[in-house]
Scaffold this active site. Structure first.
Site, short mmCIF file in Angstrom:
data_model
loop_
_atom_site.label_atom_id
_atom_site.label_comp_id
_atom_site.label_asym_id
_atom_site.label_seq_id
_atom_site.Cartn_x
_atom_site.Cartn_y
_atom_site.Cartn_z
N GLU A 221 -0.12 14.64 -77.67
CA GLU A 221 0.01 13.96 -76.37
C GLU A 221 1.46 13.51 -76.27
OE1 GLU A 221 -2.38 13.85 -74.18
OE2 GLU A 221 -4.05 14.55 -75.41
N CYS A 255 3.92 7.01 -70.11
CA CYS A 255 4.16 8.44 -70.31
C CYS A 255 4.04 9.21 -69.00
CB CYS A 255 3.19 8.99 -71.34
SG CYS A 255 1.47 8.72 -70.93
#
Ligand code: NAD
Length: 475
Positions: A221, A255
């Site tokens: 991720e 993010c």
């Protein structure tokens, strides 16, 4: 206090904990739904009953992090994800019957999801609780045990999580690891049954290399530059409000924060005016505002300042949307700042920003924006503001991104039934919801031969009858 913490900070303790958890997973290959639900229930209780102290610990790590933001972005999604998994884990775990082709009937086929065993989870600093609890939820739902490596930049959260985990869980169910980057390297070198890493693309490469030595499957991720596109005709003030809201959460240290904006050439002034309005309304008096989060440390603060200086030196125009420079440096609260005239020569367009700096790019034709996006690394998130459904479909078909929210920002991550994960430089694999369960399960295919079957027809000696059969098979 320091000596009594169950937080693992030494290689020897890490290896011992790994052996303990791995051995326990091997001793329990079948994990009932009741056990999975119980682990999820204890995880939920741990987060729910300690939300106040979690918010305080996270604020201590950041220097300043809004408690409301921590409740909204760490506690709430953690609890929602766990509840969703508790509700669905029985259905997800059920063996699935699969069709069998004519030649193998009346045999039966099914897929049996099974726990893979011992999971490694590596967590970044930006949402230290949610990014530990989210993967742990999926690991527990799938019947696994886990070790969680926390970031060296969030020691208070790591210590608290370790203390609480030792109260809610046995030492062979889950362990929390702290320590420095050296310990992080030792962690990713352990022969886990699956490793989920959340962090930067650069470190993701090291992690995948370390995992390759053990043939440990990885879910990465990662980060990257996530564009927000405002299509022609979409109200710029509405788009600006949603983009700035998404950008200012956690002061851009998200993010999937919109990294930069593409908008029609003639909309720049409207965008600036709307951006200024929304920021001053949300954060009047930025400096002492409890709702606005600080940049995590001096190094990241200097990095972001460096982007601004570099952009200015290369001909960009900086538009701070609130706050005062001097105060900013003292409290590491960087004012949300637009960079007009951004170009690829600027560092701010070469690296993931991860802070409250928003470069503005313009287009004459939407195709230019799509071409730019497609020439660069595949983004973790893409945001499109457009009310023309056909054009929305066109953009979705012509671009590839980890996830998309149309006419808002951030919200796709909060949908428990949507998979979450990047593509290319922004990551590989998925978790959240059912996909998280699948990521940490072995989908074991099983064929049950029936007592009466025709398999003998396919055995040697191959003769005329076999040749006739072959004609049918190979028609
Ligand atoms: P980072 O890559 O510096 O660190 C992440 C974790 O990796 C930390 O726990 C760190 O201790 C550990 N680590 C460092 N070096 C290591 C090594 N050699 N081997 C193994 N582990 C190592 O990232 P960060 O600064 O903590 O977080 C910011 C990055 O994370 C940004 O790029 C952001 O986009 C990304 N991110 C992605 C997601 C997502 O869900 N895709 C979520 C949050 C953050």
């Amino acid at each position: 206090m320091a000596e009594s913490t169950p937080l693992i900070t030494e290689v020897a303790a890490l290896e011992a904990s790994f052996q303990r958890i791995r051995a326990a997973s091997r001793a329990e290959p079948a994990v009932s739904i009741a056990i999975r639900r119980d682990r999820l229930a204890r995880l939920e209780a741990m987060v729910r009953e300690n939300q106040g102290v979690f918010c305080t610990a996270i604020a201590a790590d950041f220097g300043q992090r809004s408690h409301h933001e921590s409740q909204l972005l760490e506690i709430f999604p953690s609890l929602e994800g766990i509840r969703h998994a508790r509700r669905h884990v029985a259905r997800w775990s059920r063996p699935q019957r699969r069709p069998v082709s004519l030649w193998f009937q009346p045999g039966r086929a099914e897929v049996r999801p099974q726990p893979v065993g011992c999971i490694g989870i590596v967590t970044p600093w930006n949402y230290p609780l949610y990014l530990a609890i989210g993967p742990l939820t999926a690991a527990f739902a799938a019947g696994n045990r886990a070790l969680v490596k926390m970031s060296e930049l969030t020691p208070a959260t790591a210590r608290l999580l370790a203390d609480l985990a030792s109260r809610y869980f046995a030492a062979d169910e889950v362990a929390i690891v702290g320590g420095d980057v050296g310990l992080a390297e030792s962690f990713s070198a352990l022969p886990f049954d699956h490793l989920l890493f959340t962090g930067s693309t650069a470190v993701g490469r090291h992690v995948m290399r370390a995992a390759a030595a053990n043939l440990t499957p990885v879910t990465l991720e990662l980060g990257g530059k996530s564009p927000a596109i405002i299509a022609p005709g979409y109200p710029v003030d509405k788009a600006a409000a949603r983009i700035l809201a998404g950008k200012c959460l956690n002061a851009g240290q998200t993010c999937i924060a919109p990294d930069y904006v593409f908008l029609p050439e003639d909309s720049v002034d409207d965008f600036i005016a709307a951006a200024r309005r929304v920021v001053t309304r949300s954060y009047p008096a930025l400096e002492r505002n409890p709702d606005y989060t600080a940049v995590i440390d001096a190094r990241h603060f200097a990095r972001l300042r460096g982007y601004l200086e570099d952009a200015r030196a290369r001909g960009g125009r900086l538009v701070p949307l609130a706050g005062e420079e001097n105060e900013a440096a003292r409290s590491r609260r960087l004012p949300p700042t637009l960079v007009l005239g951004a170009t690829d020569a600027m560092r701010v367009m070469q690296e993931e920003i991860f802070g409250p700096v928003l470069p503005i790019l313009t287009y004459r034709d939407l195709d230019e924006a799509l071409a730019y996006i497609n020439e660069h690394d595949r983004p973790l998130a893409l945001y499109l503001f457009d009310r023309d459904r056909r054009r929305v479909r066109g953009v979705l078909e012509r671009t590839l991104a980890g996830g998309v929210t149309v006419n808002d920002t951030i919200l796709h991550i909060a949908q428990d039934d949507l998979p979450f994960g990047g593509i290319g430089a922004s990551g590989m694999g998925h978790y959240h919801g059912h996909e998280g369960f699948l990521t940490f399960s072995k989908l074991k295919p099983v064929f049950y031969q029936s007592r009466i079957n025709g398999i003998g027809l396919f055995s040697p000696p191959y003769g005329a009858r076999f040749e006739k059969l072959l004609k049918v098979l190979l028609r």
